[in-house]
Write a protein that holds these residues in place. Structure first.
Motif, PDB file in Angstrom:
ATOM      1  N   GLY A   1       6.887   6.200  -0.993  1.00  0.00           N
ATOM      2  CA  GLY A   1       8.216   5.829  -0.524  1.00  0.00           C
ATOM      3  C   GLY A   1       8.191   4.503   0.208  1.00  0.00           C
ATOM      4  O   GLY A   1       7.237   3.728   0.137  1.00  0.00           O
ATOM      5  N   GLU A   2       9.266   4.224   0.910  1.00  0.00           N
ATOM      6  CA  GLU A   2       9.412   2.947   1.598  1.00  0.00           C
ATOM      7  C   GLU A   2       8.625   2.947   2.900  1.00  0.00           C
ATOM      8  O   GLU A   2       8.614   3.933   3.648  1.00  0.00           O
ATOM      9  CB  GLU A   2      10.891   2.678   1.878  1.00  0.00           C
ATOM     10  N   LEU A   3       7.964   1.838   3.163  1.00  0.00           N
ATOM     11  CA  LEU A   3       7.141   1.712   4.357  1.00  0.00           C
ATOM     12  C   LEU A   3       8.015   1.423   5.570  1.00  0.00           C
ATOM     13  O   LEU A   3       8.896   0.567   5.529  1.00  0.00           O
ATOM     14  CB  LEU A   3       6.117   0.590   4.162  1.00  0.00           C
ATOM     15  N   SER A   4       7.726   2.137   6.647  1.00  0.00           N
ATOM     16  CA  SER A   4       8.432   1.896   7.906  1.00  0.00           C
ATOM     17  C   SER A   4       7.504   1.152   8.849  1.00  0.00           C
ATOM     18  O   SER A   4       6.326   1.482   8.972  1.00  0.00           O
ATOM     19  CB  SER A   4       8.858   3.228   8.529  1.00  0.00           C
ATOM     20  N   PHE A   5       8.033   0.116   9.511  1.00  0.00           N
ATOM     21  CA  PHE A   5       7.206  -0.677  10.417  1.00  0.00           C
ATOM     22  C   PHE A   5       7.302  -0.170  11.860  1.00  0.00           C
ATOM     23  O   PHE A   5       6.836  -0.814  12.784  1.00  0.00           O
ATOM     24  CB  PHE A   5       7.609  -2.150  10.347  1.00  0.00           C
ATOM     25  N   GLY A   6       7.916   0.998  12.040  1.00  0.00           N
ATOM     26  CA  GLY A   6       7.890   1.654  13.339  1.00  0.00           C
ATOM     27  C   GLY A   6       6.681   2.567  13.421  1.00  0.00           C
ATOM     28  O   GLY A   6       5.751   2.489  12.619  1.00  0.00           O
ATOM     29  N   ALA A   7       6.675   3.468  14.399  1.00  0.00           N
ATOM     30  CA  ALA A   7       5.557   4.396  14.574  1.00  0.00           C
ATOM     31  C   ALA A   7       5.678   5.517  13.560  1.00  0.00           C
ATOM     32  O   ALA A   7       6.216   6.599  13.840  1.00  0.00           O
ATOM     33  CB  ALA A   7       5.528   4.947  15.991  1.00  0.00           C
ATOM     34  N   GLY A   8       5.198   5.308  12.359  1.00  0.00           N
ATOM     35  CA  GLY A   8       5.281   6.295  11.305  1.00  0.00           C
ATOM     36  C   GLY A   8       4.126   7.272  11.366  1.00  0.00           C
ATOM     37  O   GLY A   8       3.406   7.378  12.359  1.00  0.00           O
ATOM     38  N   GLN A   9       3.934   7.965  10.228  1.00  0.00           N
ATOM     39  CA  GLN A   9       2.896   8.988  10.184  1.00  0.00           C
ATOM     40  C   GLN A   9       1.682   8.548   9.372  1.00  0.00           C
ATOM     41  O   GLN A   9       0.567   8.985   9.642  1.00  0.00           O
ATOM     42  CB  GLN A   9       3.482  10.277   9.570  1.00  0.00           C
TER      43      GLN A   9
END
Length: 1254
Positions: free
Chosen positions: A219-227
């Motif tokens: 899926g789409e990468l998140s630049f926040g504190a992801g998993q």
């Protein structure tokens, strides 16, 4: 003790410390300490109250951290190391850690390295090896491994074997530990600033950069504190961009690490970055890195823009010169540039323009790729924040005109070709502005003014370029010496024609069709593909159809089998597979309409392509391409509007199809006999089909057809082409000798009777029907070939009489022919030129069947070539003599000089025809390079007609030189004597020639010097290095030594030959290519692999050194003694050739600047002169460069006047034999030479209207 050793070494744990269940206890401790990061209660107070020493706690943690560094560490040790590292990072994040001096840089960095130490490295090593292999595979050839490298690989394998085997469950546990460590570090970065610890900040960036490719992201990468790990890593990098960790340096260090991800390189702690294979994971990481940079710019806005510009510049300068990587790098630059506001964008485009003119080829190539990627984006519109001087950089027009089109004449052929490819690709872009910009370049309405007229000092104002000049430039690129440039130019030309940017004119289309006969295989294939694409785009255009036929059809007989296959594929796809039955034909079907239009052209305007077209059907017949359905479809069109094309195809396939509908074919024959409206081409095709099916017809039908043909031929109403086809069909219907003697003999008798009435009748010539006489002569010729026994002496005399007829006829009894006179000289001819021309052809056919006639008429033919003034007659005589040469080679051999003399005929048609026919005879070895033939042939290189000169070059290089690779070197020295008409040498230029022939081919005199040197350069360019080396020695032995020994007199002619010899020795083309290539190497062309580039450079240097030493030895032993003696002789005779000798020496000794005294040890005076000449030359070059930098001098080209005057004085002084050159620095020179030079410059000043200081 651990603190004392700076956490580099650790001892065993104290016996009092017992950890029963490491993982569980670490987790428990971690969970208890985690709340203290936010609680007001201090954990340090708790430690103090319970007697826990902070330093001891850190020491215990370090024991576990350092225990995980070993490659043989167990799974539990690795997990404990990760958990201990997490605990340490957690402690650092708890308020009060600074006061308690918890932070230690070495331990902190060791904790960061725990990730790479604990995660198994076998996959990483394997990836590195794959990267190495891929980089070798990309090069032209792989290099053998060094021994020490092999040993190192063995050691690595041994170490790898010693690693602990990890199961998938073990890897999952280790991953949990890595995640815990990363999250601990993220918590730390939120509270603990690293501004004062730049090394630790760098290590954090390095660790996060490695983790960006740790695992795939769904899926789409998140630049926040992801998993996922990449999301956590990018969040860490984002935190490190904060000013808490180093002001502006923090953003710089993050972008620096992200740079290598975008470049798809792996960067270790030290050493050079290595290129990674473009796997799906690497490409995904690259996209994530680009997205992260965009995210940073979006969040930080203005402060990030300078670092974004630096990042883009680093991408540009570090980009490897591999097509795939360049393309992806350009796309990355374009995506990131989209984040810049207009002002910064324009400023970067200005920088990109300068970058596109860098000296390194890879930079210029990448600038083109970036320009193409930018043109795929919407064009920027200027706003009030953009400086006026930067507005022009925003448009796509600037990218097209100044960067893409600006590289059209680049010094590197790779860049030139890529620029042309980009030019063609611009037309396929969705941007209308780019297409409009291309059309401006080739617009005929106005001249183009480039857009960089308002640029700063470093940009020069471009001259107006007219569309005519632009088109001429493109056509020159189609004929570029480099194969790749020609391919790209063809692609550009096709794109321009396809999109109607340039006219679909015959001249433009011919450029494409002619390239199908290019010497390079890849260019021929490219030209075929371009023609196919153009025909697909413009199927209705008649000129495109003709160009397609003239390009594709002749390629069927190409020497390269792959080109033949490509041409056959094009023909089958366009013509053969599109033949449907007449009932299913519709004019709305564009493909079927195109097929019949092409066949119609082959029947009309392109009939000369028939023999190539036949070759295609010969190949197809072996492949069983002609099915019964195909034949029936063809026959269904024979009575429809496309009958001409149908009969053309039927004439090609009938011979290989045993079963045809003979009824329809015979009906067509009956219609042909009755009708007078059938075209010539269709008549010939029907006759051909009749001949093919003749063996399947019964005797009654064949007799009826034979009778029809004889009746038809006797009427003499048919065109010449139909007469020839009719006789050929007649002979195929009955192959027996009696049959041929009966019917062909009957035709011969009819022709004989008619010609007798015309020639022997007193008023026959006055009432002459020219067309009828021609048809009788032509019929007589083609029929006599099949019944030579029916040709009597009377017939021969009648044909001869056509050539020599007058009112007062020759008596029939005069059998002897004056062999020294041409046929036209026996009597004053009253026959028209066309009749006499056909009589020559007929007489030639009679000679082919009778050897005694050939021996009798050959002298007359030869004299006819010399004295006859009629173009058609001379042209046919050349054809006849060349045909007779094939049949009677030895007999015609003595008359080859008469044929070759036509290479200087006043008519271009005859020159071209003679050149073509002689080339064919030389290829088949019916004619040898004897006498003056080579020199006459090579002289055509300077023909006044450029097309004939170009044809001669093609014949010599691509046809004849391949058959005899040494023919140029064998004749080179004799060329010098021959073209100067010098006959005093005992060996050279001794073949017999008439005075008229000598005058016709003479290139003697100063007015022809440039033409002679054009020939010399052409020959030398196609020498091998061995031939260049040998020819230099032969020139010194066979020319220079002959003047020294007195074998050749130094008179006017001798001086001219000697001066020309020195001029030849001074040509750059005579230098060994091994030396010139080695000297010219050094970055002009991109290298696929840097190791290969280095190896190639070393080889070139070594090769140059060896070759230079050999050449130096030969020069000292062979040339120097002759030069010294020759100089002494020239000085004694005060010969002007001394200037040429000194000029040659000056040019040659530039390569041996420091060895002048060694070379000329036998003549100290000459050594001094040479040293002075070289010194003056160097000063002249320095002054010229300095003068050019200040603007130069228009009259002198930038060379200081004093230097040029002094050089001329020196040459004048040397030419008269004045020997005291050593006095020159004191200005003691001959006054008369100063006056001579002064007069020269005074006249130059008057011409240029400029004053010079003498």
């Amino acid at each position: 003790a651990v603190w004392d050793f700076e956490f580099t070494e650790t001892g065993p744990l104290d016996a009092a410390i017992v950890i029963k269940n490491g993982s569980k206890e670490f987790k428990t401790l971690y969970s208890h300490l985690l709340p203290y990061m936010t609680d007001t209660e201090s954990v340090w107070t708790v430690f103090g109250d319970n007697g826990v020493s902070v330093k001891s706690l850190v020491a215990v943690l370090s024991y576990f951290v350092l225990g995980g560094k070993s490659k043989t560490a167990s799974v539990q040790q690795r997990i404990s190391a990760l958990q201990a590292s997490s605990l340490y990072l957690l402690l650092l994040g708890i308020p009060g850690s600074v006061v308690n001096k918890m932070f230690h840089q070495i331990l902190f960095d060791t904790c960061l390295n725990t990730v790479s130490n604990c995660w198994p490295q076998s996959l990483v090593k394997k990836r590195k090896k794959d990267t190495l292999k891929s980089s070798q595979a990309d090069g032209k050839r792989s290099k053998p491994h060094r021994k020490d490298n092999d040993e190192m690989d063995v050691d690595e394998d041994e170490e790898q074997d010693e690693e602990v085997h990890l199961s998938p469950q073990d890897l999952l546990k280790i991953r949990e530990g890595v995640v815990l460590l990363v999250k601990s570090l993220l918590r730390l970065l939120l509270k603990f600033p690293l501004k004062d610890e730049p090394q630790s900040a760098d290590n954090c960036v390095q660790m996060f950069a490695k983790l960006t490719n740790f695992e795939p992201v769904i899926g789409e990468l998140s630049f926040g504190a992801g998993q996922t790990m990449p999301e956590l890593a990018y969040y860490g990098l984002w935190l490190l961009c904060s000013s808490n960790h180093g002001d502006e340096k923090s953003l710089r260090r993050v972008f620096h690490r992200v740079l290598y991800v975008i470049l798809m390189m792996s960067k270790g702690e030290s050493g050079k970055p290595s290129l990674m294979m473009a796997t799906q994971a690497v490409l995904a990481a690259r996209e994530q890195a680009i997205g992260f940079v965009s995210h940073v710019v979006d969040e930080l806005k203005e402060p990030a823009l300078p670092f974004l510009r630096i990042l883009l510049q680093h991408i540009s300068f570090r980009m490897v010169d591999k097509t795939d990587y360049r393309t992806r790098g350009a796309q990355a630059v374009a995506k990131l540039l989209a984040k810049m506001p207009c002002g910064d964008y324009a400023s970067f485009i200005k920088w990109l323009f300068d970058y596109s003119r860098q000296s390194k080829v890879a930079y210029r190539m990448f600038a083109l790729d970036v320009s193409m990627a930018l043109m795929e984006q919407p064009e920027r519109e200027a706003n009030e924040n953009v400086d006026a001087e930067l507005v022009s950089f925003l448009s796509h027009r600037f990218l097209v005109h100044n960067i893409v089109f600006g590289r059209r004449s680049d010094a590197s052929p790779t860049v030139r070709g890529h620029a042309l490819t980009c030019l063609a690709q611009c037309l396929e872009l969705p941007s209308m502005n780019a297409t409009r910009s291309i059309k401006e370049l080739f617009s005929t309405s106005a001249s183009l003014t480039h857009t960089h007229l308002h640029m700063h000092v470093h940009m020069h104002k471009a001259p107006n370029t007219s569309s005519k000049d632009t088109m001429a430039l493109l056509k020159r690129r189609v004929s570029d010496p480099k194969t790749n440039v020609r391919k790209c130019a063809l692609q550009a030309m096709m794109g321009l024609l396809k999109h109607n940017v340039i006219m679909l004119s015959e001249g433009n289309l011919t450029v494409l069709s002619e390239r199908t006969r290019d010497p390079a295989l890849s260019v021929k294939k490219k030209a075929l593909q371009c023609l196919m694409d153009l025909l697909t785009a413009h199927p209705e255009n008649n000129l495109v159809q003709k160009a397609w036929l003239r390009g594709v059809v002749p390629a069927v007989v190409d020497a390269e089998s792959s080109v033949q296959e490509k041409a056959l594929e094009c023909l089958e796809q366009t013509i053969l597979s599109q033949v449907k039955s007449h009932g299913s034909y519709s004019y709305r079907d564009a493909q079927q309409t195109l097929t019949w239009n092409l066949l119609g052209l082959l029947c009309d305007h392109c009939q000369d392509l028939g023999r190539y077209f036949s070759r295609a059907f010969t190949v197809w017949s072996k492949q069983n391409k002609f099915t019964a359905a195909f034949i029936n479809n063809l026959i269904s069109h024979t009575e429809a509007e496309h009958a001409a094309g149908a009969w053309l195809l039927l004439s090609k396939v009938a011979s290989s199809c045993p079963r045809l509908d003979y009824g329809k074919i015979l009906d067509a024959w009956d219609d042909l006999v009755r009708s007078k409206n059938v075209t010539v081409a269709t008549s010939c095709h029907i006759l051909c089909v009749i001949g093919d099916i003749g063996e399947h017809l019964n005797e009654d039908t064949k007799s009826r057809i034979v009778e029809d043909i004889i009746t038809w031929l006797k009427s003499f109403e048919m065109p010449l082409e139909v007469i020839s086809a009719s006789v050929e069909t007649l002979c195929r219907l009955g192959k027996a000798e009696t049959f041929l003697n009966q019917h062909c003999g009957e035709l011969v008798s009819v022709c004989e009777a008619y010609l007798s009435g015309v020639i022997l009748n007193e008023n026959g010539a006055q009432n002459l029907n020219e067309d009828l006489v021609v048809k009788h002569l032509y019929t007589l010729g083609v029929a006599s070939l099949h019944c030579p026994s029916k040709v009597g002496k009377r017939i021969v005399l009648l044909v001869q009489s056509v050539l020599t007829s007058s009112v007062e006829q020759q008596s029939e009894g005069s059998e002897e022919l004056a062999c020294s006179q041409p046929l036209s000289q026996f009597k004053a001819s009253s026959m028209p030129s066309s009749v006499r021309a056909h009589a020559v052809i007929t007489l030639g056919k009679l000679c082919l069947q009778h050897e005694e006639l050939t021996r009798k008429y050959l002298p007359a033919f030869a004299r006819e070539l010399e004295l006859c003034s009629e173009l058609a007659v001379r042209s046919n005589v050349v054809v006849v003599m060349c045909d007779l040469c094939v049949r009677y080679t030895n007999m015609v051999d003595r008359y080859v000089p008469n044929v070759s003399a036509c290479l200087r005929d006043k008519e271009p048609l005859i020159r071209k025809q003679t050149l073509t026919m002689l080339t064919n005879l030389l290829q088949e070895e019916f004619v040898k390079w004897k006498g003056s033939l080579f020199f006459r042939f090579i002289a055509v290189l300077v023909d006044s007609d450029p097309t004939i000169a170009s044809l001669c070059e093609y014949c010599l290089v691509h046809l004849l030189l391949k058959k005899n690779p040494v023919m140029f070197s064998q004749h080179f020295i004799e060329c010098i004597f021959h073209f100067n008409s010098y006959e005093k040498h005992k060996t050279y230029n001794k073949f017999p020639q008439a005075a008229s022939e000598k005058a016709k081919f003479s290139l003697k005199g100063a007015q022809n010097k440039e033409r002679r040197f054009t020939i010399y350069r052409f020959l030398l360019v196609h020498f091998t290095d061995a031939q260049r080396f040998n020819i230099t020695i032969k020139i010194s032995q066979n020319i220079l030594a002959c003047f020294v020994d007195g074998e050749l007199p130094l008179d006017g002619d001798g001086a001219a030959v000697l001066a020309e010899t020195f001029g030849i020795l001074s040509l750059k083309e005579i230098k060994l290519s091994a030396l010139s290539e080695a000297a010219g190497a050094g970055g002009d062309e991109p290298q696929e692999d840097e190791q290969m580039a280095m190896a190639k450079a070393v080889m070139q240097v070594a090769q140059k050194k060896v070759v230079s030493q050999v050449q130096k030895k030969v020069f000292i032993e062979s040339m120097i003694p002759i030069i010294i003696n020759l100089k002494s002789m020239l000085e004694q005779k005060r010969s002007p050739v001394l200037k040429d000798l000194m000029g040659y020496l000056q040019l040659t000794m530039q390569d041996y600047r420091s060895e002048v005294k060694e070379f000329f040890a036998a003549d100290e005076q000459l050594a001094v002169e040479m040293e002075y000449n070289l010194k003056m030359y160097e000063k002249e070059m320095e002054a010229q460069m300095a003068h050019c930098s200040l603007g130069g001098d228009a009259a002198s080209g930038g060379t200081p006047v004093s230097t040029r005057i002094w050089s001329l004085i020196l040459l004048e002084h040397a030419s008269c034999g004045c020997n005291d050159v050593r006095s020159f620095p004191n200005s003691v020179v001959c006054f008369e030479h100063v006056i001579t030079v002064h007069i020269y410059f005074s006249s130059a000043n008057k011409t240029s209207n400029k004053q010079q200081n003498h």
